[in-house]
Design a protein around this motif. Sequence first.
Motif, PDB file in Angstrom:
ATOM      1  N   SER A   1       0.849  -1.188   0.000  1.00 41.30           N
ATOM      2  CA  SER A   1       0.000   0.000   0.000  1.00 41.30           C
ATOM      3  C   SER A   1       0.881   1.233   0.000  1.00 41.30           C
ATOM      4  O   SER A   1       2.098   1.140   0.144  1.00 41.30           O
ATOM      5  N   THR A   2       0.255   2.379  -0.177  1.00 42.57           N
ATOM      6  CA  THR A   2       0.966   3.655  -0.117  1.00 42.57           C
ATOM      7  C   THR A   2       0.250   4.549   0.883  1.00 42.57           C
ATOM      8  O   THR A   2      -0.895   4.279   1.266  1.00 42.57           O
ATOM      9  N   ASP A   3       0.899   5.606   1.295  1.00 41.20           N
ATOM     10  CA  ASP A   3       0.247   6.539   2.221  1.00 41.20           C
ATOM     11  C   ASP A   3      -1.004   7.148   1.607  1.00 41.20           C
ATOM     12  O   ASP A   3      -1.959   7.464   2.323  1.00 41.20           O
ATOM     13  N   GLU A   4      -1.024   7.286   0.281  1.00 42.75           N
ATOM     14  CA  GLU A   4      -2.195   7.852  -0.373  1.00 42.75           C
ATOM     15  C   GLU A   4      -3.445   6.985  -0.160  1.00 42.75           C
ATOM     16  O   GLU A   4      -4.557   7.485  -0.163  1.00 42.75           O
ATOM     17  N   ASP A   5      -3.252   5.689   0.039  1.00 38.39           N
ATOM     18  CA  ASP A   5      -4.390   4.804   0.336  1.00 38.39           C
ATOM     19  C   ASP A   5      -5.076   5.198   1.647  1.00 38.39           C
ATOM     20  O   ASP A   5      -6.250   4.905   1.848  1.00 38.39           O
ATOM     21  N   PHE A   6      -4.322   5.836   2.536  1.00 37.40           N
ATOM     22  CA  PHE A   6      -4.831   6.198   3.856  1.00 37.40           C
ATOM     23  C   PHE A   6      -5.146   7.680   4.001  1.00 37.40           C
ATOM     24  O   PHE A   6      -5.793   8.078   4.956  1.00 37.40           O
ATOM     25  N   THR A   7      -4.660   8.502   3.078  1.00 36.88           N
ATOM     26  CA  THR A   7      -4.804   9.945   3.250  1.00 36.88           C
ATOM     27  C   THR A   7      -5.690  10.586   2.186  1.00 36.88           C
ATOM     28  O   THR A   7      -5.726  11.791   2.063  1.00 36.88           O
ATOM     29  N   SER A   8      -6.403   9.782   1.435  1.00 37.55           N
ATOM     30  CA  SER A   8      -7.322  10.316   0.433  1.00 37.55           C
ATOM     31  C   SER A   8      -8.659   9.599   0.560  1.00 37.55           C
ATOM     32  O   SER A   8      -8.793   8.624   1.282  1.00 37.55           O
ATOM     33  N   GLY A   9      -9.624  10.088  -0.160  1.00 35.45           N
ATOM     34  CA  GLY A   9     -10.944   9.476  -0.128  1.00 35.45           C
ATOM     35  C   GLY A   9     -11.580   9.567   1.238  1.00 35.45           C
ATOM     36  O   GLY A   9     -11.541  10.604   1.898  1.00 35.45           O
ATOM     37  N   GLU A  10     -12.144   8.470   1.709  1.00 36.29           N
ATOM     38  CA  GLU A  10     -12.873   8.479   2.976  1.00 36.29           C
ATOM     39  C   GLU A  10     -11.975   8.696   4.184  1.00 36.29           C
ATOM     40  O   GLU A  10     -12.449   9.053   5.251  1.00 36.29           O
ATOM     41  N   PHE A  11     -10.687   8.473   4.029  1.00 33.04           N
ATOM     42  CA  PHE A  11      -9.760   8.659   5.154  1.00 33.04           C
ATOM     43  C   PHE A  11      -9.118  10.045   5.177  1.00 33.04           C
ATOM     44  O   PHE A  11      -8.358  10.354   6.085  1.00 33.04           O
ATOM     45  N   GLU A  12      -9.388  10.842   4.167  1.00 32.72           N
ATOM     46  CA  GLU A  12      -8.796  12.172   4.097  1.00 32.72           C
ATOM     47  C   GLU A  12      -9.144  12.960   5.359  1.00 32.72           C
ATOM     48  O   GLU A  12     -10.269  12.934   5.833  1.00 32.72           O
ATOM     49  N   GLY A  13      -8.196  13.612   5.921  1.00 32.44           N
ATOM     50  CA  GLY A  13      -8.418  14.395   7.124  1.00 32.44           C
ATOM     51  C   GLY A  13      -8.129  13.653   8.416  1.00 32.44           C
ATOM     52  O   GLY A  13      -8.150  14.250   9.484  1.00 32.44           O
ATOM     53  N   MET A  14      -7.866  12.342   8.341  1.00 30.00           N
ATOM     54  CA  MET A  14      -7.570  11.593   9.562  1.00 30.00           C
ATOM     55  C   MET A  14      -6.158  11.865  10.065  1.00 30.00           C
ATOM     56  O   MET A  14      -5.870  11.657  11.229  1.00 30.00           O
ATOM     57  N   TYR A  15      -5.280  12.305   9.169  1.00 29.42           N
ATOM     58  CA  TYR A  15      -3.897  12.565   9.539  1.00 29.42           C
ATOM     59  C   TYR A  15      -3.637  14.055   9.455  1.00 29.42           C
ATOM     60  O   TYR A  15      -3.692  14.646   8.385  1.00 29.42           O
ATOM     61  N   SER A  16      -3.347  14.633  10.589  1.00 28.61           N
ATOM     62  CA  SER A  16      -3.105  16.068  10.674  1.00 28.61           C
ATOM     63  C   SER A  16      -1.726  16.411  10.133  1.00 28.61           C
ATOM     64  O   SER A  16      -0.775  15.636  10.252  1.00 28.61           O
TER      65      SER A  16
END
Length: 138
Positions: A55-70
């Motif tokens: 996976s890549t960080d983009e899998d976690f920082t875009s779409g429905e997860f966007e905004g979870m990482y400050s």
Amino acid sequence: MTLAHRRWVGPVLGADCVAAGGWGEIPEDTASLARRVHPQGTDEIRVRDALGPLSTDEDFTSGEFEGMYSSLGQPGLSPAFLLVVTILQFRHNLADRETAQAVADRISWKYALGLGLDYAGFDFSALRSSAPTWRRRA
């Protein structure tokens, strides 16, 4: 700032992370040593060779997860890095402290994570805060 200067954090999420979480090409020195030490390969080496980065960080920082990482404060572990570390931890049934040590000293894990030989690891407490309840030990 290089990864060595952030030794307790590991690959981090943010502008100064290594290839957005440590993924990308496996460093030549890591690949060369891994092939010499494990000529038949290991599960970790075979999975990385067959699938590449999981996976890549983009899998976690875009779409429905966007905004979870400050973007404020101290950067944390890369979510893509942490995913693979957690998979390896579960596969080998290791405690948090043992897992952090394995990332620092197992060449096959460095290969799977795309880390250089000089990567010194991170503090095991980084795993505790994100550990699923099924993996926590009493």
